[in-house]
Structures are given as C-alpha cells and as structure tokens.
Enzyme design. Structure first.
Site, PDB file in Angstrom:
ATOM      1  CG  ASP A 135      -0.364   0.450   2.484  1.00 28.01           C
ATOM      2  OD1 ASP A 135       0.843   0.228   2.685  1.00 28.01           O
ATOM      3  OD2 ASP A 135      -1.086   1.048   3.301  1.00 28.01           O
ATOM      4  CD  GLU A 136       5.335   1.784   2.556  1.00 24.32           C
ATOM      5  OE1 GLU A 136       5.773   2.913   2.799  1.00 24.32           O
ATOM      6  OE2 GLU A 136       5.529   0.813   3.280  1.00 24.32           O
TER       7      GLU A 136
HETATM    8  P1  TTP Z   1       0.327  -0.086   6.891  1.00 30.86           P
HETATM    9  O1  TTP Z   1       0.413   0.922   5.807  1.00 30.86           O
HETATM   10  O2  TTP Z   1       1.435  -0.130   7.893  1.00 30.86           O
HETATM   11  O3  TTP Z   1      -1.008   0.121   7.733  1.00 30.86           O
HETATM   12  P2  TTP Z   1      -2.450   0.572   7.257  1.00 30.86           P
HETATM   13  O4  TTP Z   1      -2.489   0.947   5.815  1.00 30.86           O
HETATM   14  O5  TTP Z   1      -3.440  -0.479   7.657  1.00 30.86           O
HETATM   15  O6  TTP Z   1      -2.738   1.828   8.160  1.00 30.86           O
HETATM   16  P3  TTP Z   1      -2.076   3.295   8.051  1.00 30.86           P
HETATM   17  O7  TTP Z   1      -3.235   4.211   7.773  1.00 30.86           O
HETATM   18  O8  TTP Z   1      -1.461   3.529   9.371  1.00 30.86           O
HETATM   19  O9  TTP Z   1      -1.082   3.268   6.926  1.00 30.86           O
HETATM   20  O10 TTP Z   1       0.188  -1.534   6.271  1.00 30.86           O
HETATM   21  C1  TTP Z   1      -0.542  -1.786   5.070  1.00 30.86           C
HETATM   22  C2  TTP Z   1      -1.288  -3.084   5.207  1.00 30.86           C
HETATM   23  O11 TTP Z   1      -0.371  -4.144   5.491  1.00 30.86           O
HETATM   24  C3  TTP Z   1      -2.298  -3.120   6.327  1.00 30.86           C
HETATM   25  O12 TTP Z   1      -3.571  -2.610   5.939  1.00 30.86           O
HETATM   26  C4  TTP Z   1      -2.352  -4.578   6.693  1.00 30.86           C
HETATM   27  C5  TTP Z   1      -0.959  -5.091   6.379  1.00 30.86           C
HETATM   28  N1  TTP Z   1      -0.181  -5.237   7.615  1.00 30.86           N
HETATM   29  C6  TTP Z   1      -0.180  -6.478   8.263  1.00 30.86           C
HETATM   30  O13 TTP Z   1      -0.789  -7.445   7.770  1.00 30.86           O
HETATM   31  N2  TTP Z   1       0.510  -6.599   9.438  1.00 30.86           N
HETATM   32  C7  TTP Z   1       1.194  -5.554  10.012  1.00 30.86           C
HETATM   33  O14 TTP Z   1       1.808  -5.722  11.103  1.00 30.86           O
HETATM   34  C8  TTP Z   1       1.184  -4.286   9.338  1.00 30.86           C
HETATM   35  C9  TTP Z   1       1.917  -3.117   9.936  1.00 30.86           C
HETATM   36  C10 TTP Z   1       0.488  -4.174   8.150  1.00 30.86           C
HETATM   37 MG    MG Z   2      -1.006   2.210   5.024  1.00 27.73          MG
END
Ligand code: TTP
Ligand code: MG
Length: 383
Positions: A135-136
């Site tokens: 997601d980034e």
């Molecule tokens: P992130 O970008 O870290 O988290 P997020 O998008 O859910 O929330 P934020 O708004 O803080 O960015 O991670 C992206 C996806 O990766 C997240 O939706 C689910 C997965 N993930 C896991 O499965 N386990 C984990 O420990 C983390 C950090 C993320």
């Molecule tokens: Mg995220």
C-alpha cells in the site's frame, strides 16, 4: 517562514494562505520525492465492500474466538484505533479492548487487486516510481520543477484515488525519500504534508526518534539512555559521541536529524522484467476453441498490466504444459516494441497453431518480456 503546509480537505484547492504568507519556496532543479501510503488499507477495502461498516471499529486479522483466539491483528480502521487496537497486536488483546468491533478475516485477493489499481494510477503519471509494499510507493516528481506544483499534483493524485477507487491515502512531499516517508505518516488519515528543504530541520525536530524509518525499539532505547528522545535532540548531539556509541553508520542518521538527506528513488526501481499470467485447468482439456479463448483472456490480462506500467513489449511467449508435466515454451519477438492488443493476440494465436499438435493440456500461460518504456508524453493523466 514556511514550516509545513498540511491539507486534509478533499479537493483540488491549494491552501489560500501559506503559513508565513511568503509563498512556497521552490527549489528549481532540486529533488522532490512523493511518498503515498494508503490509510488503514485492508480495513478500507473491507469498508468499500460493505459500506455499512463505515465509521465502525473494524479489525482485520485472526479469528478472535471470543477472546481465546490466537494470531494477530493485520490492521484496523481508525475508529478501532481509538480503543488502542494496533497492527501486530494479539487478536485476543484487541478483543478485550473492543469486543463489539467487527472482526473480519483477511481477503488477500481483494487487497492485491486494490493495490494493483492504486499502483496503476500512480504509474500512469510517468514518473520514476518504486512500490515498497502493498500500500505504499515513492514517486520522484522532481520534473514538476517546484514544491507548489508538487502540492497541486499530490492533491490531484489523492483525489483521483478517492474518486476512482473509493479509497483514502496520505501523502508526504519532501526533498528526500526518508523525509517524504516521515511526512506521509505525519497526518493520517487523508493528510497531505509538504516539507520544503528549508523547513526540513524544523519539521523533524519535535518528532520522536522512532519516527525515523529503521529506528526500532532497540535503537530507541539506546538513544533514550543518552537522553535523546526527539529528532531535534539527535541533531543537537555531538556526532563523535554518537559514532562512539553506534558506529559510523549513525552519521547519515545524524545528518537526517539536521534536515540533510538526499535519499531518492533508485533508477529502474520497480520496473517489471516480465509480466506473465497462467491458468491451470481444473480438468485437462484438448478443446482448441476453449484453449484459444483462455489465451485471449490471458493476453487481455497481461496487456492491461503492460498498459498500466506504461510499457511496450518486444517478446511474447506462450507456455503449454501437457498432461504428464511436459512443458513447452514458444516465444517470438516483434521487430519494434508494441502495446497493441490485437498484435499480441494474433502472435499468441500463431504460436499456439505452431506449438499445439493435439493432446490434453493442463496449464496454459502467456509471458511478455523485453520491455521498452512508452514515451512519457504518451502517458495519459487519469483525471
Ligand atoms: P500499513 O500501511 O502499515 O497500515 P495501514 O495501511 O493499515 O494503516 P495506516 O493508515 O497507518 O497506513 O500496512 C498496510 C497493510 O499491510 C495493512 O492494511 C495490513 C498489512 N499489515 C499487516 O498485515 N501486518 C502488520 O503488522 C502491518 C503493519 C500491516
Ligand atoms: Mg497504510
């Protein structure tokens, strides 16, 4: 002086007033990096599937089994975060914190599809790009020439993702990769944080050292022992003392703390070497018409990926695995790069006619390789 300008509204509007009122200082020719991170990604995809979940605490992860479940939280909605739930927390703990939350198992195919759609939008702008997780991604948007244009661009990207995909993201824009990443995390969800070169040090200064990518629990504890809690504390510390404690690799960290950082998006990063799709039949088949229709579908899929990456192909390869695991690959190259779906389909059919002499087929696949970049000026903007 401009510190940071933030915008959480969903529109194209540039902020009418810039803090300090002096306008955004541009750095012609300087590096400008954009980092985009989707907000509560898995949970947001689930909310898109079931709009009635909006505004509720939603937790994605293992089955909580009334608090007896094993396993962890993958992620949760921002509503669930108000109860203290976080990624990687035991699901049993999440259940204790908010038993009435909606607990859902992960639907990975849906997340992969949503991720591909986000990345296709980002790629379509034609900038150098590096996807670093589901997601980034980073974009090197230096060609935009200045931070004001970069900010307008970021708003457009955020709006495009919201409108087209119904998903929310946060964006950081900065003169370096590391600062852009810290900036995108600064005001989630839906935030847009821009850090100009002259503002970098002041932006970083009050943030906890843990915000620096790569500074984990252990390094944080060691820094605490030295009385260093914020990035500003780190900047003030004598670099020789830091080297004595952490070794020479700490120098770049110290420089970052002082707002000096030139990390960027590496050339060729994230570029595909090949794009392939294949299908294994539930029951082996020798039906030519069916095989050709599957080839057409595979060509359509790889063609879409090719277009989303802004590439042209030179080589197309057909793979056929017969019953009994004999596998044949037959490929041919175009004399010039192409992204024409009809040309790809016709070559795939020709390869099939040459290769297939009968017999039952277990798997069929199409692979594209030897890419050329489509002229950036041909890339269409999604909005
Ligand atoms: P992130 O970008 O870290 O988290 P997020 O998008 O859910 O929330 P934020 O708004 O803080 O960015 O991670 C992206 C996806 O990766 C997240 O939706 C689910 C997965 N993930 C896991 O499965 N386990 C984990 O420990 C983390 C950090 C993320
Ligand atoms: Mg995220």
């Amino acid at each position: 002086m401009v510190l940071v300008s933030q915008s959480r509204e969903t529109g194209y509007r540039l902020p009418e007033t810039i803090p300090g009122g002096a306008g955004i200082p541009d750095t012609p020719g300087g590096q400008i990096i954009l980092h985009l991170d989707m907000d509560s990604f898995y949970a947001s995809v689930e909310e898109r599937k079931q709009p009635e979940l909006a505004g509720k605490p939603v937790v994605i992860g293992a089955d909580p089994k009334q608090g007896k479940g094993r396993g962890v939280v993958s992620t949760c909605s921002y509503e669930a975060r108000k109860y203290g739930i976080r990624s990687a927390m035991p699901i049993s703990q999440a259940y204790v914190l908010c038993p009435h939350a909606v607990f859902l198992p992960p639907d990975f195919p849906a997340y992969i599809q949503a991720s591909a759609a986000v990345m296709a939008i980002l790629r379509s702008y034609g900038f150098r790009m590096e996807q670093v997780s589901i997601d980034e991604a980073f974009l090197d948007i230096s060609h935009l020439g200045g931070f004001e244009t970069a900010q307008a661009f970021a708003m457009e990207v955020r709006e495009c993702i919201r409108k087209r995909l119904g998903l929310s993201c946060s964006i950081g824009i900065a003169p370096s990769r590391t600062i852009a990443k810290i900036a995108s995390d600064f005001r989630k969800p839906g935030g847009l944080t821009m850090v100009t070169p002259s503002a970098a040090r002041d932006f970083l200064s009050p943030l906890p050292v843990r915000r620096i990518p790569g500074v984990g629990k252990k390094a944080e504890a060691m820094l605490f022992e030295m009385g260093i809690r914020t990035i500003g504390d780190l900047a003030q510390q004598d670099v020789q003392v830091l080297i004595g404690r952490f070794g020479r690799s700490v120098v770049s960290l110290h420089q970052l703390a002082c707002g000096i950082d030139s990390t960027g998006v590496p050339e060729g990063s994230g570029e595909a070497k090949s794009i392939s799709r294949e299908t294994t039949f539930e029951t082996d088949t020798d039906d030519r018409e069916h095989l050709l229709s599957v080839i057409d579908e595979l060509v359509r899929c790889v063609g879409e990926s090719l277009a989303s990456e802004g590439l042209r192909l030179r080589t197309l390869t057909l793979k056929i695995r017969y019953s009994g695991f004999i596998t044949r690959n037959r490929g041919r190259s175009f004399s010039r790069g192409t992204d024409n779906p009809a040309a790809m389909k016709s070559l795939a059919h020709a390869l099939f006619r040459e290769e297939y002499q009968g017999g039952t087929v277990r798997l069929i696949g199409i692979r594209l390789s030897s890419f050329e970049k489509r002229d950036a000026s041909q890339a269409t903007l999604p909005l």
